[in-house]
Design a protein around this motif. Structure first.
Motif, PDB file in Angstrom:
ATOM      1  N   ASP A  37       0.810  -1.215   0.000  1.00 37.18           N
ATOM      2  CA  ASP A  37       0.000   0.000   0.000  1.00 37.18           C
ATOM      3  C   ASP A  37       0.847   1.270   0.000  1.00 37.18           C
ATOM      4  OD1 ASP A  37       0.992  -0.289   2.563  1.00 37.18           O
ATOM      5  OD2 ASP A  37      -0.895   0.207   3.574  1.00 37.18           O
ATOM      6  N   VAL A  38       2.142   1.154   0.312  1.00 35.13           N
ATOM      7  CA  VAL A  38       3.073   2.280   0.241  1.00 35.13           C
ATOM      8  C   VAL A  38       4.328   1.819  -0.483  1.00 35.13           C
ATOM      9  CG1 VAL A  38       4.551   3.880   1.544  1.00 35.13           C
ATOM     10  CG2 VAL A  38       2.247   3.365   2.370  1.00 35.13           C
ATOM     11  N   THR A  39       4.820   2.658  -1.397  1.00 32.93           N
ATOM     12  CA  THR A  39       6.059   2.333  -2.115  1.00 32.93           C
ATOM     13  C   THR A  39       7.189   3.210  -1.598  1.00 32.93           C
ATOM     14  OG1 THR A  39       4.814   1.718  -4.085  1.00 32.93           O
ATOM     15  CG2 THR A  39       7.163   2.125  -4.372  1.00 32.93           C
ATOM     16  N   PHE A  40       8.259   2.562  -1.250  1.00 33.52           N
ATOM     17  CA  PHE A  40       9.462   3.196  -0.686  1.00 33.52           C
ATOM     18  C   PHE A  40      10.550   3.102  -1.762  1.00 33.52           C
ATOM     19  CE2 PHE A  40      13.555   2.419   1.364  1.00 33.52           C
ATOM     20  CZ  PHE A  40      13.619   3.324   2.407  1.00 33.52           C
ATOM     21  N   VAL A  41      10.911   4.226  -2.346  1.00 35.91           N
ATOM     22  CA  VAL A  41      11.882   4.250  -3.441  1.00 35.91           C
ATOM     23  C   VAL A  41      13.188   4.857  -2.935  1.00 35.91           C
ATOM     24  CG1 VAL A  41      12.347   5.004  -5.806  1.00 35.91           C
ATOM     25  CG2 VAL A  41       9.991   4.586  -5.072  1.00 35.91           C
ATOM     26  N   GLU A  42      14.282   4.125  -3.120  1.00 37.82           N
ATOM     27  CA  GLU A  42      15.591   4.623  -2.669  1.00 37.82           C
ATOM     28  C   GLU A  42      16.543   4.776  -3.849  1.00 37.82           C
ATOM     29  OE1 GLU A  42      19.396   3.440   0.193  1.00 37.82           O
ATOM     30  OE2 GLU A  42      17.486   2.412   0.460  1.00 37.82           O
ATOM     31  N   PHE A  43      17.133   5.960  -3.965  1.00 40.69           N
ATOM     32  CA  PHE A  43      18.202   6.230  -4.921  1.00 40.69           C
ATOM     33  C   PHE A  43      19.515   6.145  -4.143  1.00 40.69           C
ATOM     34  CE2 PHE A  43      14.484   7.983  -6.811  1.00 40.69           C
ATOM     35  CZ  PHE A  43      14.696   8.125  -8.180  1.00 40.69           C
ATOM     36  N   PHE A  44      20.452   5.326  -4.634  1.00 43.88           N
ATOM     37  CA  PHE A  44      21.663   5.074  -3.847  1.00 43.88           C
ATOM     38  C   PHE A  44      22.898   4.995  -4.739  1.00 43.88           C
ATOM     39  CE2 PHE A  44      20.248   1.058  -5.425  1.00 43.88           C
ATOM     40  CZ  PHE A  44      21.410   0.375  -5.728  1.00 43.88           C
ATOM     41  N   ASP A  45      24.042   5.103  -4.086  1.00 46.56           N
ATOM     42  CA  ASP A  45      25.350   4.973  -4.740  1.00 46.56           C
ATOM     43  C   ASP A  45      26.140   3.935  -3.952  1.00 46.56           C
ATOM     44  OD1 ASP A  45      28.261   5.484  -5.169  1.00 46.56           O
ATOM     45  OD2 ASP A  45      27.577   7.182  -6.368  1.00 46.56           O
ATOM     46  N   ASN A  67      20.222  15.749  -5.003  1.00 51.27           N
ATOM     47  CA  ASN A  67      21.627  16.050  -5.275  1.00 51.27           C
ATOM     48  C   ASN A  67      22.581  15.210  -4.439  1.00 51.27           C
ATOM     49  OD1 ASN A  67      21.177  17.187  -2.791  1.00 51.27           O
ATOM     50  ND2 ASN A  67      21.429  19.299  -3.458  1.00 51.27           N
ATOM     51  N   GLY A  68      22.092  14.169  -3.842  1.00 54.68           N
ATOM     52  CA  GLY A  68      22.951  13.318  -3.022  1.00 54.68           C
ATOM     53  C   GLY A  68      22.281  11.996  -2.738  1.00 54.68           C
ATOM     54  N   THR A  69      23.011  11.128  -2.060  1.00 55.96           N
ATOM     55  CA  THR A  69      22.491   9.809  -1.713  1.00 55.96           C
ATOM     56  C   THR A  69      22.693   9.542  -0.225  1.00 55.96           C
ATOM     57  OG1 THR A  69      24.627   8.842  -2.359  1.00 55.96           O
ATOM     58  CG2 THR A  69      22.859   8.810  -4.000  1.00 55.96           C
ATOM     59  N   PRO A  70      21.834   8.745   0.406  1.00 59.14           N
ATOM     60  CA  PRO A  70      20.620   8.211  -0.211  1.00 59.14           C
ATOM     61  C   PRO A  70      19.552   9.285  -0.336  1.00 59.14           C
ATOM     62  CG  PRO A  70      20.652   7.667   2.113  1.00 59.14           C
ATOM     63  CD  PRO A  70      21.967   8.336   1.822  1.00 59.14           C
ATOM     64  N   SER A  71      18.696   9.140  -1.327  1.00 63.75           N
ATOM     65  CA  SER A  71      17.516   9.974  -1.471  1.00 63.75           C
ATOM     66  C   SER A  71      16.321   9.054  -1.646  1.00 63.75           C
ATOM     67  CB  SER A  71      17.644  10.912  -2.678  1.00 63.75           C
ATOM     68  OG  SER A  71      18.596  11.927  -2.441  1.00 63.75           O
TER      69      SER A  71
END
Length: 254
Positions: free
Chosen positions: A95-103, A219-223
């Motif tokens: 029911d909730v989506t958790f999206v992580e942008f990472f390096d 402009n950075g990680t994690p976002s």
């Protein structure tokens, strides 16, 4: 620190508000000087006004930033939450989506990975999407290319998660060699990994993620994208739980 000289033009404008452009322009230098003295004396007598003004400015800026983020999420929602180029873990019908942008070379991402794993264990209704966002180095780009190749031969995401933990949780700088070693340890077809990491799909995946990040001011990680919120930086497990609850029921805890 704000000075009176910095604030004077705006305060004078407020003092003249309602007089109309023509009459405001008719003030002499002496009259304007008198107004400056009045305003300055008032602020000295009531310095709390400056704090109130700055607090209100901060609120307005935060609201404007949140509105901008929400608009960007709405515009790109399908790509953010449902792109086949993301790695989907957890409850795919959550029911909730958790999206992580990472390096893979982000120290904060290493700690954030533990938070993500804890969330997956404690929240059976959470859908998790991982997106490679290699912003730190050439080694980060190489590692991301291997990661995309791993995703391309693992639709379930289970082997990818094993690879992800081995590489992100390992010591030293991530690069092609370390990423390939992690993929091998996770049991991937290495000949296919080598082929797929140089494919147009690998390039398109990373380009898609960068385009999304730019649209949301990351402009950075994690976002993260959680519901209609963009979160830049590692905010810890409790902070992430609050954001998830806000997306789920509109409160810090449901």
């Amino acid at each position: 620190m704000l000075s009176f000289r910095m604030l004077a033009p705006a305060l004078i404008a407020l003092a003249l508000c309602g007089t109309g452009p023509a009459s405001a322009q008719s003030f002499t230098d002496t009259q304007r000087g008198d107004i400056e003295v009045i305003v300055r004396n008032y602020l000295i007598a009531h310095p709390e006004v400056l704090e109130e003004a700055m607090n209100e400015l901060s609120k307005r800026q935060a609201a404007a930033e949140a509105a901008k983020h929400e608009a960007a999420i709405t515009q790109n929602a399908d790509t953010i939450f449902n792109s086949p180029r993301g790695v989907t873990l957890g409850n795919k019908d959550g029911d909730v989506t958790f999206v992580e942008f990472f390096d893979y070379n982000c120290g904060y991402c290493k700690r954030a990975m533990t938070d993500m794993l804890d969330l997956m264990k404690s929240d059976p209704k959470l859908k998790v999407v991982l997106k490679e966002f290699p912003v730190l180095s050439q080694g980060s780009i190489e590692a991301a290319q291997v990661a995309v190749a791993a995703r391309m031969q693992d639709a379930s995401g289970k082997k990818y998660l094993d690879f992800h933990q081995k590489l992100l949780g390992g010591r030293g700088q991530a690069d092609k060699a370390r990423a390939l070693a992690a993929a091998k340890d996770a049991g991937f077809d290495m000949a296919r990994i080598e082929k797929d990491m140089a494919s147009p799909e690998a390039k398109a995946t990373i380009e898609e993620n960068f385009k999304l990040a730019e649209s949301m001011g990351m402009n950075g990680t994690p976002s993260y994208v959680i519901g209609k919120q963009v979160v830049v930086g590692a905010i810890g497990l409790d902070g992430l739980k609050e954001k998830i609850s806000a997306a789920r029921c509109g409160k810090a805890t449901c």
